[in-house]
Design a protein around this motif. Structure first.
Motif, PDB file in Angstrom:
ATOM      1  N   ALA A 184      34.379   2.786  63.616  1.00  0.00           N
ATOM      2  CA  ALA A 184      34.145   1.350  63.421  1.00  0.00           C
ATOM      3  C   ALA A 184      35.420   0.651  62.965  1.00  0.00           C
ATOM      4  O   ALA A 184      35.729  -0.469  63.386  1.00  0.00           O
ATOM      5  N   ALA A 185      36.187   1.323  62.102  1.00  0.00           N
ATOM      6  CA  ALA A 185      37.456   0.736  61.657  1.00  0.00           C
ATOM      7  C   ALA A 185      38.413   0.571  62.823  1.00  0.00           C
ATOM      8  O   ALA A 185      39.142  -0.421  62.919  1.00  0.00           O
ATOM      9  N   ALA A 186      38.426   1.548  63.737  1.00  0.00           N
ATOM     10  CA  ALA A 186      39.296   1.452  64.911  1.00  0.00           C
ATOM     11  C   ALA A 186      38.893   0.275  65.789  1.00  0.00           C
ATOM     12  O   ALA A 186      39.750  -0.417  66.357  1.00  0.00           O
ATOM     13  N   ARG A 187      37.573   0.052  65.939  1.00  0.00           N
ATOM     14  CA  ARG A 187      37.121  -1.091  66.749  1.00  0.00           C
ATOM     15  C   ARG A 187      37.577  -2.412  66.119  1.00  0.00           C
ATOM     16  O   ARG A 187      38.008  -3.337  66.810  1.00  0.00           O
ATOM     17  N   GLN A 188      37.457  -2.502  64.780  1.00  0.00           N
ATOM     18  CA  GLN A 188      37.916  -3.716  64.105  1.00  0.00           C
ATOM     19  C   GLN A 188      39.428  -3.902  64.261  1.00  0.00           C
ATOM     20  O   GLN A 188      39.908  -5.017  64.460  1.00  0.00           O
ATOM     21  N   ALA A 189      40.170  -2.800  64.198  1.00  0.00           N
ATOM     22  CA  ALA A 189      41.615  -2.893  64.376  1.00  0.00           C
ATOM     23  C   ALA A 189      41.968  -3.336  65.789  1.00  0.00           C
ATOM     24  O   ALA A 189      42.921  -4.116  65.998  1.00  0.00           O
ATOM     25  N   ALA A 190      41.195  -2.841  66.767  1.00  0.00           N
ATOM     26  CA  ALA A 190      41.417  -3.279  68.146  1.00  0.00           C
ATOM     27  C   ALA A 190      41.144  -4.768  68.295  1.00  0.00           C
ATOM     28  O   ALA A 190      41.849  -5.479  69.034  1.00  0.00           O
ATOM     29  N   ASP A 191      40.093  -5.238  67.589  1.00  0.00           N
ATOM     30  CA  ASP A 191      39.805  -6.684  67.627  1.00  0.00           C
ATOM     31  C   ASP A 191      40.966  -7.486  67.020  1.00  0.00           C
ATOM     32  O   ASP A 191      41.330  -8.556  67.520  1.00  0.00           O
ATOM     33  N   VAL A 246      38.356  -3.487  58.155  1.00  0.00           N
ATOM     34  CA  VAL A 246      39.034  -2.217  58.415  1.00  0.00           C
ATOM     35  C   VAL A 246      39.251  -1.460  57.118  1.00  0.00           C
ATOM     36  O   VAL A 246      39.038  -0.236  57.034  1.00  0.00           O
ATOM     37  N   ARG A 247      39.701  -2.165  56.074  1.00  0.00           N
ATOM     38  CA  ARG A 247      39.944  -1.503  54.788  1.00  0.00           C
ATOM     39  C   ARG A 247      38.669  -0.907  54.218  1.00  0.00           C
ATOM     40  O   ARG A 247      38.681   0.203  53.659  1.00  0.00           O
ATOM     41  N   ARG A 248      37.546  -1.610  54.369  1.00  0.00           N
ATOM     42  CA  ARG A 248      36.289  -1.087  53.836  1.00  0.00           C
ATOM     43  C   ARG A 248      35.747   0.080  54.669  1.00  0.00           C
ATOM     44  O   ARG A 248      35.187   1.038  54.138  1.00  0.00           O
ATOM     45  N   LEU A 249      35.907  -0.031  56.020  1.00  0.00           N
ATOM     46  CA  LEU A 249      35.310   0.976  56.886  1.00  0.00           C
ATOM     47  C   LEU A 249      36.151   2.238  57.020  1.00  0.00           C
ATOM     48  O   LEU A 249      35.634   3.309  57.373  1.00  0.00           O
ATOM     49  N   ALA A 250      37.459   2.138  56.786  1.00  0.00           N
ATOM     50  CA  ALA A 250      38.350   3.275  57.031  1.00  0.00           C
ATOM     51  C   ALA A 250      37.938   4.544  56.300  1.00  0.00           C
ATOM     52  O   ALA A 250      37.940   5.634  56.891  1.00  0.00           O
ATOM     53  N   PRO A 251      37.516   4.511  55.018  1.00  0.00           N
ATOM     54  CA  PRO A 251      37.184   5.771  54.338  1.00  0.00           C
ATOM     55  C   PRO A 251      35.923   6.450  54.888  1.00  0.00           C
ATOM     56  O   PRO A 251      35.816   7.679  54.834  1.00  0.00           O
ATOM     57  N   ARG A 252      34.956   5.681  55.430  1.00  0.00           N
ATOM     58  CA  ARG A 252      33.682   6.297  55.789  1.00  0.00           C
ATOM     59  C   ARG A 252      33.348   6.227  57.273  1.00  0.00           C
ATOM     60  O   ARG A 252      32.488   6.980  57.750  1.00  0.00           O
ATOM     61  N   ASP A 253      33.954   5.340  58.038  1.00  0.00           N
ATOM     62  CA  ASP A 253      33.601   5.207  59.459  1.00  0.00           C
ATOM     63  C   ASP A 253      34.882   4.852  60.230  1.00  0.00           C
ATOM     64  O   ASP A 253      35.196   3.681  60.459  1.00  0.00           O
TER      65      ASP A 253
END
Length: 320
Positions: A178-185, A168-175
């Motif tokens: 995808a970060a939201a999906r990881q947070a949901a997981d 989530v930390r890596r994906l949050a700035p650019r996607d």
């Protein structure tokens, strides 16, 4: 006429040595008690040889002292030797066979009975210490098992959550999607872990009322405590069933470990549980951690927990 002064001195010496033997022995000073016992035996046989018939009552006293002071198989050999020596002394003093029989019987059985009774007390104390040690070991093993189970249960789950949090930390700035999906997981994994932890803790708190009642019968029977279980018709709700089962386990544990009771009554009427014993009660001691924890959970469920420390101990749990 027999001299009164030596007789009085002998009485005082034998009484003093007898009391000294008993006190030193019960205080654990067996070496000094053995020396005092040797002095008592010497004084007793000196009086028997000097004054004969009127002093044979000293023989049972000296064998009682032997039974208190001495331990092991040596006591039986010594009692046999003292009895035979008494027979010889009485026979040479001209005592009748009836007197010899009575005196030797009291001499032999006096020390033997005392020795056996003290041995039984020692064995009972060892059994009590062993039971307490087994209880401590069982608690330590249960804690170790619980820690292993929690590690196995949460170790992998927490590792997954950490990995996904890094994603989530890596994906949050650019996607953001995808970060939201990881947070949901992460949320789903966390909820699943919480459910598993609750199930595990419920399993440790109790196995249910029926299982705990069956276990209580076995545990109390093994402890030589007569148990009477009275259960009315109906089955409590699952949460109440688990809590009442835990109450049975906690109450029976207190009966076995602290009460020294001979009988125990377990009564369940609906959601009201009573555990009553005829033991010595708590003697003014505060409630232990187990009962305090049980009280907190009973109150949290809207119920009440009552105790009464008179004519034994009473534990009453009432749930809504």
């Amino acid at each position: 006429m027999r001299p009164a002064l030596p007789a009085a001195a002998g009485v005082v010496a034998s009484a003093a040595l007898y009391v000294l033997c008993i006190r030193l022995s019960f205080r654990g000073r067996r070496r000094v008690a053995t020396v005092a016992l040797a002095g008592l035996l010497a004084v007793a046989f000196l009086l028997l040889a000097r004054f004969a018939h009127n002093w044979f009552y000293l023989a049972p006293l000296m064998t009682v002292a032997c039974g208190v002071v001495l331990r092991g198989r040596f006591i039986y050999l010594l009692l046999t030797m003292l009895t035979l020596a008494l027979v010889v002394v009485m026979w040479r003093a001209g005592a009748s066979w009836e007197s010899i029989t009575q005196a030797t019987w009291g001499t032999a059985t006096g020390g033997l009975v005392v020795s056996i009774v003290l041995k039984l007390f020692s064995v009972i104390a060892e059994l009590q210490e062993t039971r307490e040690e087994l209880a401590r070991v069982a608690v330590a093993e249960e804690r170790l098992r619980f820690s292993r189970d929690l590690h196995d249960l949460l170790g992998h789950t927490l590792s997954v959550m950490v990995v996904k949090a890094e994603a989530v930390r890596r994906l949050a700035p650019r996607d953001g999607e995808a970060a939201a999906r990881q947070a949901a997981d992460i949320e789903a994994v966390g909820r699943e872990a919480l459910t598993e932890v609750r199930a595990a803790v419920t399993g440790y708190r109790g196995r249910g009322l029926a299982a705990e009642l069956a276990s209580a019968r076995t545990v109390l029977a093994d402890a030589d405590i007569a148990v009477t279980v009275t259960v009315t018709e109906g089955r409590p709700a699952p949460e109440a069933d688990a809590l009442l089962g835990w109450a049975v386990r906690e109450g029976v544990t207190n009966v076995v470990r602290h009460s020294a009771a001979r009988t125990c009554e377990i009564t369940l009427e609906g959601t009201m549980l009573e555990i009553r014993d005829d033991g010595r009660g708590r003697g003014g001691r505060p409630l232990g951690n187990g009962l305090r924890g049980l009280t907190e959970r009973v109150v949290a469920l809207g119920g009440t927990l009552e105790t009464r420390d008179r004519d034994g101990f009473l534990l009453r749990v009432t749930l809504p």
